[in-house]
Each structure stands twice: as C-alpha cells, then as structure tokens.
Write an enzyme that holds these catalytic residues in place. Structure first.
Site, mmCIF file in Angstrom:
data_model
loop_
_atom_site.group_PDB
_atom_site.id
_atom_site.type_symbol
_atom_site.label_atom_id
_atom_site.label_comp_id
_atom_site.label_asym_id
_atom_site.label_seq_id
_atom_site.Cartn_x
_atom_site.Cartn_y
_atom_site.Cartn_z
ATOM 1 N N ASN A 1 8.622 -75.141 -59.403
ATOM 2 C CA ASN A 1 9.945 -75.098 -60.058
ATOM 3 C C ASN A 1 10.045 -73.903 -61.007
ATOM 4 O OD1 ASN A 1 11.836 -77.477 -59.456
ATOM 5 N ND2 ASN A 1 9.796 -78.416 -59.556
ATOM 6 N N ILE B 1 3.972 -85.220 -73.424
ATOM 7 C CA ILE B 1 5.122 -85.754 -74.158
ATOM 8 C C ILE B 1 5.216 -85.050 -75.509
ATOM 9 C CG2 ILE B 1 6.074 -87.840 -75.224
ATOM 10 C CD1 ILE B 1 4.582 -89.372 -72.923
ATOM 11 N N GLY C 1 3.666 -75.232 -60.457
ATOM 12 C CA GLY C 1 4.642 -74.228 -60.878
ATOM 13 C C GLY C 1 5.695 -73.845 -59.859
ATOM 14 N N HIS D 1 12.998 -84.437 -63.213
ATOM 15 C CA HIS D 1 12.121 -85.567 -62.871
ATOM 16 C C HIS D 1 12.360 -85.930 -61.395
ATOM 17 C CE1 HIS D 1 9.600 -89.027 -63.603
ATOM 18 N NE2 HIS D 1 10.447 -89.721 -62.873
ATOM 19 N N ALA E 1 14.838 -80.398 -52.840
ATOM 20 C CA ALA E 1 16.005 -80.812 -53.645
ATOM 21 C C ALA E 1 15.879 -80.289 -55.075
ATOM 22 C CB ALA E 1 16.129 -82.339 -53.645
ATOM 23 N N GLU E 2 14.666 -80.332 -55.622
ATOM 24 C CA GLU E 2 14.460 -79.820 -56.992
ATOM 25 C C GLU E 2 14.819 -78.343 -57.072
ATOM 26 O OE1 GLU E 2 11.078 -82.442 -59.129
ATOM 27 O OE2 GLU E 2 10.300 -80.867 -57.836
ATOM 28 N N GLU F 1 13.020 -90.768 -75.940
ATOM 29 C CA GLU F 1 12.482 -91.695 -74.941
ATOM 30 C C GLU F 1 12.043 -90.906 -73.709
ATOM 31 O OE1 GLU F 1 14.077 -95.526 -72.603
ATOM 32 O OE2 GLU F 1 15.371 -94.809 -74.227
ATOM 33 N N VAL F 2 10.875 -91.225 -73.177
ATOM 34 C CA VAL F 2 10.326 -90.456 -72.052
ATOM 35 C C VAL F 2 11.128 -90.711 -70.773
ATOM 36 C CG1 VAL F 2 8.279 -90.092 -70.619
ATOM 37 C CG2 VAL F 2 8.029 -90.506 -73.059
#
Ligand code: GAR
Length: 192
Positions: A8, A91, A6, A108, A172-173, A142-143
């Site tokens: 992010n 997903i 968690g 991602h 960076a995220e 699409e994943v």
C-alpha cells in the site's frame, strides 16, 4: 507509516510521489517504519531514492513514547498535515491520536466494524462470510474504529482460497486508498 511488506505504501508513493501530476495537491514528505528490516524500507529506497525514510524502533509498548516523540519531531520538521497508516501494525497512544483529530487515516482489510484486529482477511475467510472488503477510516482512540471515509466490497466466491482472497483484497486496497485519501483531504479544504 508502514510495518511490513509495503504494497500500500508503494502504491501511494507511485501515485502521489513518483507519478505525481500537477493536478494533485498531495505530496508525500516521508516514510516511517517501526521495523528496521521491514521489506517496505528497501522497496521505498529503490522506488523513490530521494524520499526520506525513517526507522524508529517500536516493538514493545515501552518503546511507544520515544517512537511518538520522534514521530512528532518529523511531523514538525516536514510540516506534515496527514499521517497515513499503510499496514502500520502498532497502536498509537490516546494522547498522540488526540493531538491529530481527523489527520490520521488508516486502511483495514475488512468491512469494519466486522473483523477488527490482525489477520482480518483470514478471519473473514474462516468465518465463511460471502462478502468482505476494505475500509479506509480516520483513526480515533478505539482500534480499527473511527469515522469511515470509504469502503469497498469484495465478494468471496466458493472457489476462493485464502491466498486468492488476499490477492483480491489487496487489489481493492490499492484501488481505493489513493481515492479515499484524496476524498478526505479535499473535504478538509477550507470552504470559500
Ligand atoms: C494491508 O492489508 C492493510 O490493510 C493491513 O495490513 C496490510 C499491509 O499490507 N492493515 C491492517 O490490518 C491494520 N489493522 P502492505 O504492507 O502490503 O500494505
């Protein structure tokens, strides 16, 4: 929506909820996890005790339909406009995704389309690429694909270890996800 640690989700909550300023129109309505004992749940409760947190079990594929039905109820109840995936490791069905075009955003930990799937940081490190990074994108059928909103490059130095690279990618995220979300939402505003 988050499934694990968690960092992010907490970063977004700290910026858009706890430290919300009058200049931002972004409002976080709820946090949803599919994992009952995910660290993210306790962290959110400590950081933002008034923010609604929901746990909806979704481990195996057989639980997906019920998860998505409950998720839609929450979306309706709180009039949620965007679904932000922050380390959400399941997903969503094509049917669900197609109901919310350009409204589901994911982060991602690689420069997509390279290193899709789980353990993307490790895969990039083991492959030996000199540059990896972070991608924020809209979720489609699409994943780990879908139109890219923002990317940030992370250089892999010779002295990096997997741990040091993970730390750099997470930094960076945390830097780009809030900015990329604002970018997407501002672009989505009706033009006058
Ligand atoms: C983040 O690195 C995020 O990019 C990744 O999971 C991690 C969650 O960390 N997501 C994916 O790999 C999605 N395919 P966090 O729980 O500390 O935010």
């Amino acid at each position: 929506m988050a499934s694990g640690n968690g960092s992010n989700a907490l970063n977004l909550i700290n910026i858009f909820y706890v430290g919300k300023t009058g200049s931002s129109s972004i409002n976080i309505s709820a946090v949803i996890s599919n994992v009952g004992d995910a660290p993210v749940i306790d962290k959110v409760k400590k950081t933002a005790p008034n923010l609604p947190v929901f746990t909806i079990p979704f481990g195996s594929l057989s639980e997906r339909q019920v998860f998505e039905n409950k998720l839609e109820n929450i979306i309706d109840k709180y009039k949620i406009k965007y679904i932000i995936l922050a380390g959400f490791m399941k997903i969503l069905s094509k049917e669900f995704v197609s109901k919310f075009p350009f409204k589901i955003i994911n982060i991602h930990p690689s420069l997509l389309p390279a290193f899709k799937g789980r353990d993307a940081i490790k895969s990039a490190f083991e492959y030996g690429v000199k540059y990896t990074g972070v991608t924020v994108h809209y979720v489609t059928h699409e994943v780990d694909a879908g139109p890219i909103i923002y990317q940030e490059i992370v250089k892999i130095e010779d002295y990096d270890t997997l741990e040091s690279l993970e730390a750099k990618v997470h930094i960076a995220e945390h830097k780009i996800y809030p900015a990329a979300i604002e970018l997407a939402m501002n672009a989505d505003k009706p033009q006058r």
